[in-house]
Design an enzyme around this catalytic site. Structure first.
Site, PDB file in Angstrom:
ATOM      1  N   LYS A  84      13.208   4.224  -2.223  1.00 38.66           N
ATOM      2  CA  LYS A  84      12.356   3.202  -2.818  1.00 38.66           C
ATOM      3  C   LYS A  84      13.169   2.154  -3.571  1.00 38.66           C
ATOM      4  O   LYS A  84      12.825   0.973  -3.549  1.00 38.66           O
ATOM      5  CB  LYS A  84      11.351   3.845  -3.782  1.00 38.66           C
ATOM      6  CG  LYS A  84      10.237   4.614  -3.109  1.00 38.66           C
ATOM      7  CD  LYS A  84       9.220   5.071  -4.150  1.00 38.66           C
ATOM      8  CE  LYS A  84       8.397   6.238  -3.684  1.00 38.66           C
ATOM      9  NZ  LYS A  84       7.366   5.903  -2.709  1.00 38.66           N
ATOM     10  N   GLU A 116       8.221   1.116 -12.796  1.00 40.65           N
ATOM     11  CA  GLU A 116       7.398  -0.046 -12.483  1.00 40.65           C
ATOM     12  C   GLU A 116       6.369  -0.251 -13.569  1.00 40.65           C
ATOM     13  O   GLU A 116       5.935   0.699 -14.213  1.00 40.65           O
ATOM     14  CB  GLU A 116       6.636   0.183 -11.153  1.00 40.65           C
ATOM     15  CG  GLU A 116       7.486   0.011  -9.935  1.00 40.65           C
ATOM     16  CD  GLU A 116       6.736   0.329  -8.649  1.00 40.65           C
ATOM     17  OE1 GLU A 116       5.527   0.590  -8.689  1.00 40.65           O
ATOM     18  OE2 GLU A 116       7.401   0.309  -7.593  1.00 40.65           O
ATOM     19  N   HIS A 157      -3.310  10.360  -5.504  1.00 37.52           N
ATOM     20  CA  HIS A 157      -2.488   9.383  -4.788  1.00 37.52           C
ATOM     21  C   HIS A 157      -2.515   9.590  -3.281  1.00 37.52           C
ATOM     22  O   HIS A 157      -1.657   9.115  -2.568  1.00 37.52           O
ATOM     23  CB  HIS A 157      -1.033   9.383  -5.281  1.00 37.52           C
ATOM     24  CG  HIS A 157      -0.926   9.047  -6.728  1.00 37.52           C
ATOM     25  ND1 HIS A 157      -1.360   7.853  -7.240  1.00 37.52           N
ATOM     26  CD2 HIS A 157      -0.446   9.751  -7.781  1.00 37.52           C
ATOM     27  CE1 HIS A 157      -1.157   7.841  -8.546  1.00 37.52           C
ATOM     28  NE2 HIS A 157      -0.611   8.974  -8.903  1.00 37.52           N
ATOM     29  N   ARG A 199       6.199   4.147  10.433  1.00 35.13           N
ATOM     30  CA  ARG A 199       5.578   5.005  11.446  1.00 35.13           C
ATOM     31  C   ARG A 199       4.136   4.556  11.627  1.00 35.13           C
ATOM     32  O   ARG A 199       3.677   3.645  10.948  1.00 35.13           O
ATOM     33  CB  ARG A 199       5.570   6.446  10.946  1.00 35.13           C
ATOM     34  CG  ARG A 199       4.970   6.511   9.549  1.00 35.13           C
ATOM     35  CD  ARG A 199       4.647   7.906   9.114  1.00 35.13           C
ATOM     36  NE  ARG A 199       4.474   8.002   7.674  1.00 35.13           N
ATOM     37  CZ  ARG A 199       3.373   7.706   7.020  1.00 35.13           C
ATOM     38  NH1 ARG A 199       2.319   7.271   7.661  1.00 35.13           N
ATOM     39  NH2 ARG A 199       3.297   7.821   5.705  1.00 35.13           N
TER      40      ARG A 199
HETATM   41  P1  ADP Z   1       4.381   7.710  -2.515  1.00 36.28           P
HETATM   42  O1  ADP Z   1       5.481   7.197  -1.666  1.00 36.28           O
HETATM   43  O2  ADP Z   1       4.759   8.949  -3.262  1.00 36.28           O
HETATM   44  O3  ADP Z   1       3.067   7.823  -1.790  1.00 36.28           O
HETATM   45  P2  ADP Z   1       3.738   5.107  -3.579  1.00 36.28           P
HETATM   46  O4  ADP Z   1       4.790   4.302  -4.198  1.00 36.28           O
HETATM   47  O5  ADP Z   1       3.334   4.767  -2.184  1.00 36.28           O
HETATM   48  O6  ADP Z   1       4.158   6.632  -3.671  1.00 36.28           O
HETATM   49  O7  ADP Z   1       2.442   5.083  -4.476  1.00 36.28           O
HETATM   50  C1  ADP Z   1       1.337   5.891  -4.186  1.00 36.28           C
HETATM   51  C2  ADP Z   1       0.094   5.416  -4.943  1.00 36.28           C
HETATM   52  O8  ADP Z   1       0.350   5.362  -6.342  1.00 36.28           O
HETATM   53  C3  ADP Z   1      -0.368   4.024  -4.592  1.00 36.28           C
HETATM   54  O9  ADP Z   1      -1.219   4.012  -3.483  1.00 36.28           O
HETATM   55  C4  ADP Z   1      -1.078   3.608  -5.846  1.00 36.28           C
HETATM   56  O10 ADP Z   1      -2.355   4.178  -5.886  1.00 36.28           O
HETATM   57  C5  ADP Z   1      -0.266   4.243  -6.949  1.00 36.28           C
HETATM   58  N1  ADP Z   1       0.761   3.331  -7.501  1.00 36.28           N
HETATM   59  C6  ADP Z   1       2.012   3.172  -7.054  1.00 36.28           C
HETATM   60  N2  ADP Z   1       2.676   2.257  -7.800  1.00 36.28           N
HETATM   61  C7  ADP Z   1       1.835   1.848  -8.753  1.00 36.28           C
HETATM   62  C8  ADP Z   1       1.925   0.919  -9.855  1.00 36.28           C
HETATM   63  N3  ADP Z   1       3.042   0.250 -10.120  1.00 36.28           N
HETATM   64  N4  ADP Z   1       0.839   0.740 -10.624  1.00 36.28           N
HETATM   65  C9  ADP Z   1      -0.301   1.423 -10.387  1.00 36.28           C
HETATM   66  N5  ADP Z   1      -0.447   2.306  -9.390  1.00 36.28           N
HETATM   67  C10 ADP Z   1       0.598   2.526  -8.578  1.00 36.28           C
END
Ligand code: ADP
Length: 696
Positions: free
Chosen positions: A124, A208, A243, A308
């Site tokens: 990431k 973040e 999530h 994917r």
């Molecule tokens: P993973 O790869 O573990 O699935 P992600 O980075 O894709 O993690 O984030 C998964 C979920 O977490 C997102 O769909 C969102 O709901 C929440 N999320 C991620 N980043 C943020 C953020 N900066 N602020 C609020 N919610 C977030």
């Protein structure tokens, strides 16, 4: 152009996956004339994807590590079966750069991006750095290499709380925590590092700004090896639990065309920045506050790219009319993208619901078992088959094990607009006939009928925010109980019909019980709710009294009409409803399940009913044996009598016939008075026996 004479000819494909996605990929592969090869673990030896494939190769024992995640075994299976290509599905090895390299080394086409593109997005932190380069907007935050505690804490302070700590190597929501204040920072950091080390063998973190009400909006992109890239619009996947996505829809509601284009173009830039080929998804967070404004004022932030095919790709297929697996296979064969950006159109609205084997009321605990029934019930009313798609990896009779993801299937619907799609989804969920394994079906129904979901007031904490509505135990009304009682009574009648079919010849149930006492419970261990049912003289309806906790009874007149399959029409005080009626055996008895769009009632039928049982012989005596006249009533209604006590005398053909009590009990009512003429078979009186009798 066919795939056989493409630049990289494909005649066969091995699907390195299981469940619904393996079945889904095979469907298109077969249509394109490819030989399909499944792989399986011991837990899946008889799984649907194995049954449907042309060939199947065993990988190893049930644990994924020893089967679906074992690169050497998958490559060996491809060699053994002579597969030209491997489609990885999603999950398992789909985003594993090492696996892609192994395919290349074995000269097998990997249906997906090059290893370098996967690696670029796999981390990431470095992905964010690349995206910043390509001018893709990022959530404000820190994704640097320096990782000492004090520095991270300082960065968090600069960003401003709340912040989100994320494992750089993370995925699937693991190693991710919200930190509300500086005070909590250290403990959260330690926790995330531990989780990340355990899950990914890596403890690098990024930070973040935590957006408190974002929407999850992702863009489907596609690139070919000729350097073309397009976006196939977006999906809103804001409704998530832990999530993880539960409902997905396309297009994202309330997105202006300008924002749609801005996000689409940013997503294609992101893909091209890393030399992407194939299907990919660029995930963005959208500031819920700015969703209706113009693209300049709106904030959308890159979150990650999934390299994917996504679980939720069918909603994109439905609004574009394209088959994304076909696109994948064509691109893998070295062909150019089938369409250019300006040839792609967006029609109507599609919604997908993920059916999980889990118990939403028990913290979404995964469920296992054997599926007794599974499928869309064709007898459910109002379903438009061309608008509904059920992508599943299971069939009735299949086992759901604890080894893999609990997702059983995806229900996808299409409508001319969002409102129609929602209505369609509600009906489709009602028609989903699944038993034997606990699922989130009812929870999904509550989600899609929630006023805020209908109004598209979406954000990623939707489930959390509406917890009380979504998990509420719906009150069981007396009318629900009366409807369940009618189902129970119908089952009893059916059982007695089966025993003495000749009784039905004249439509007159000589031996059917006239009075039945039933008991229902809302859940195991809750007090029984008694229902007294009395069959009308005409035999077509029942009088039902529902009496809860000694409160005053509610009275209903009801009848049930069997329709096709499990469908029934239940009329209660003139209100007719078409429902699906099913029963499931449970510890406390038999659960009667009634479903319709937006409706479900479950009541446990306590099968120790007191049926005032009239055996054939006894019943015959209580009905007029032939045409005649009532000449004497020998007891008072309600007066206790012994078995054999004479009750009524009928004169026929100049002879008197005396009818006696079939058991100890009392006459509840005489249906005729002295002097009345009676026809053969007329029920002369209602009798309640004092002894409870089990069953019919
Ligand atoms: P993973 O790869 O573990 O699935 P992600 O980075 O894709 O993690 O984030 C998964 C979920 O977490 C997102 O769909 C969102 O709901 C929440 N999320 C991620 N980043 C943020 C953020 N900066 N602020 C609020 N919610 C977030």
């Amino acid at each position: 152009m066919s795939l056989t004479n493409a630049p990289r000819p494909l005649r066969s494909v091995l699907i390195a996956n299981r469940g619904e996605i393996a079945c889904r990929v095979m469907r298109t592969a077969r249509r394109l004339g490819l030989r399909t090869i499944a792989v399986y673990s011991d837990a899946d030896a008889n799984a649907r994807h194995v049954r449907e494939a042309d060939e199947a190769v065993r990988l190893g024992p049930a644990p994924a590590r020893e089967s679906y995640l074992d690169i050497d075994k998958v490559i060996a299976a491809a060699k053994l079966s002579g597969a030209d290509a491997i489609h990885p599905g999603y999950g398992f090895l789909s985003e594993n750069a090492e696996f892609v390299a192994a395919c290349e080394a074995a000269e097998i086409v990997f249906v997906g991006p090059p290893a370098s593109a996967i690696a670029a997005m796999g981390d990431k932190a470095s992905a964010k750095a690349r995206m910043a380069n390509a001018g893709v907007p990022l959530v404000p935050g820190y994704h640097g290499e320096a990782q000492d505690d004090a520095l991270l804490r300082e960065e968090a302070g600069k960003i401003g709380y709340p912040v989100l700590l994320k494992a750089s190597a993370g995925g699937g929501g693991k190693g991710m925590r919200v930190v509300e204040s500086d005070r909590e920072f250290q403990a959260a950091l330690d926790g995330c590092r531990r989780e990340s080390r355990a899950a990914f063998g890596d403890e690098r973190m990024l930070i973040e700004k935590y957006l408190t009400q974002p929407r999850h909006v992702e863009v489907q992109v596609f690139c070919d090896s000729q350097g073309n890239g397009v976006y196939l619009f977006e999906r809103d996947c804001s409704v998530q639990r832990r999530h993880q996505k539960v409902l997905e829809e396309a297009p994202a509601p309330n997105l202006s065309p300008a924002l749609r284009q801005a996000m689409g173009e940013a997503a294609v830039r992101a893909a091209q920045e890393i030399g992407y080929v194939g299907a990919g998804t660029v995930e963005f967070l959208l500031d819920a506050a700015s969703e209706t404004s113009s693209s300049e004022a709106v904030h959308f932030y890159f979150m990650e790219m999934n390299t994917r095919l996504q679980v939720e790709h069918p909603v994109t297929e439905m609004i574009t009319g394209e088959d994304l697996v076909e696109w994948q296979l064509r691109v893998a064969a070295g062909l150019p993208l089938p369409k250019a950006q300006d040839e792609l159109t967006l029609t109507g609205h599609a919604i997908e619901a993920r059916l999980y084997a889990e118990d939403p009321d028990n913290d979404f605990l995964p469920a296992t078992g054997t599926l007794e029934r599974f499928g869309l019930d064709p007898n459910a009313g109002g379903l438009a088959p061309e608008r509904v798609r059920l992508d599943s990896g299971v069939e009735a009779g299949d086992d759901v094990s604890m080894h893999y993801d609990p997702m059983l299937a995806k229900l996808i619907v299409h409508g001319e607009d969002r409102g129609q799609a929602l209505a369609e989804m509600d009906r489709a969920l009602a028609a989903l006939d699944v038993s034997g394994v606990t699922t989130n079906r009812r929870f999904l129904q509550r989600l899609v009928t929630h006023p805020d979901f209908i109004a598209a007031r979406l954000d990623t904490r939707f489930i959390e925010h509406h917890h009380d509505d979504l998990f509420a135990n719906e009150p069981v009304t007396d009318a629900d109980i009366a409807r369940a009682a009618l189902v129970a009574l119908d089952r009893l009648d059916r059982a007695s019909d089966e025993r003495s079919p000749w009784e039905r010849s004249d439509g007159w149930r000589l031996n059917a019980p006239q009075h039945v006492r039933l008991a229902f419970a809302e859940a195991e261990g809750t007090p029984p709710i008694p229902v007294v049912a009395t069959r009308s003289a005409s035999h077509s309806t029942w009088q039902l009294s529902v009496n809860r906790n000694g409160e005053e009874s509610n009275h209903y007149e009801g009848k049930l009409q069997r329709l096709d399959g499990d469908a029934v029409a239940i009329t209660l005080d003139g209100h007719r409803r078409r429902l699906l009626a099913r029963t499931e055996l449970s510890a406390g008895g038999e659960t009667i399940i009634l479903t319709a769009a937006g409706f479900e009632s479950r009541l446990i039928w306590r099968r120790s009913d007191r049926v005032d049982h009239l055996s054939h012989e006894v019943a015959a005596k209580l009905s007029a044996p032939m045409h005649g006249t009532v000449v004497a009533l020998l007891v008072e209604p309600g007066q206790p009598v012994e078995k054999g006590t004479p009750l009524v005398v009928v004169e026929a053909m100049k002879m008197e016939h005396t009818l006696s009590a079939p058991a100890a009990g009392a006459v509840e009512a005489f249906h005729f008075k002295v002097g009345d003429a009676v026809a053969q078979g007329d029920e002369l009186l209602a009798f309640a026996s004092a002894e409870a009798t089990e069953g019919v």
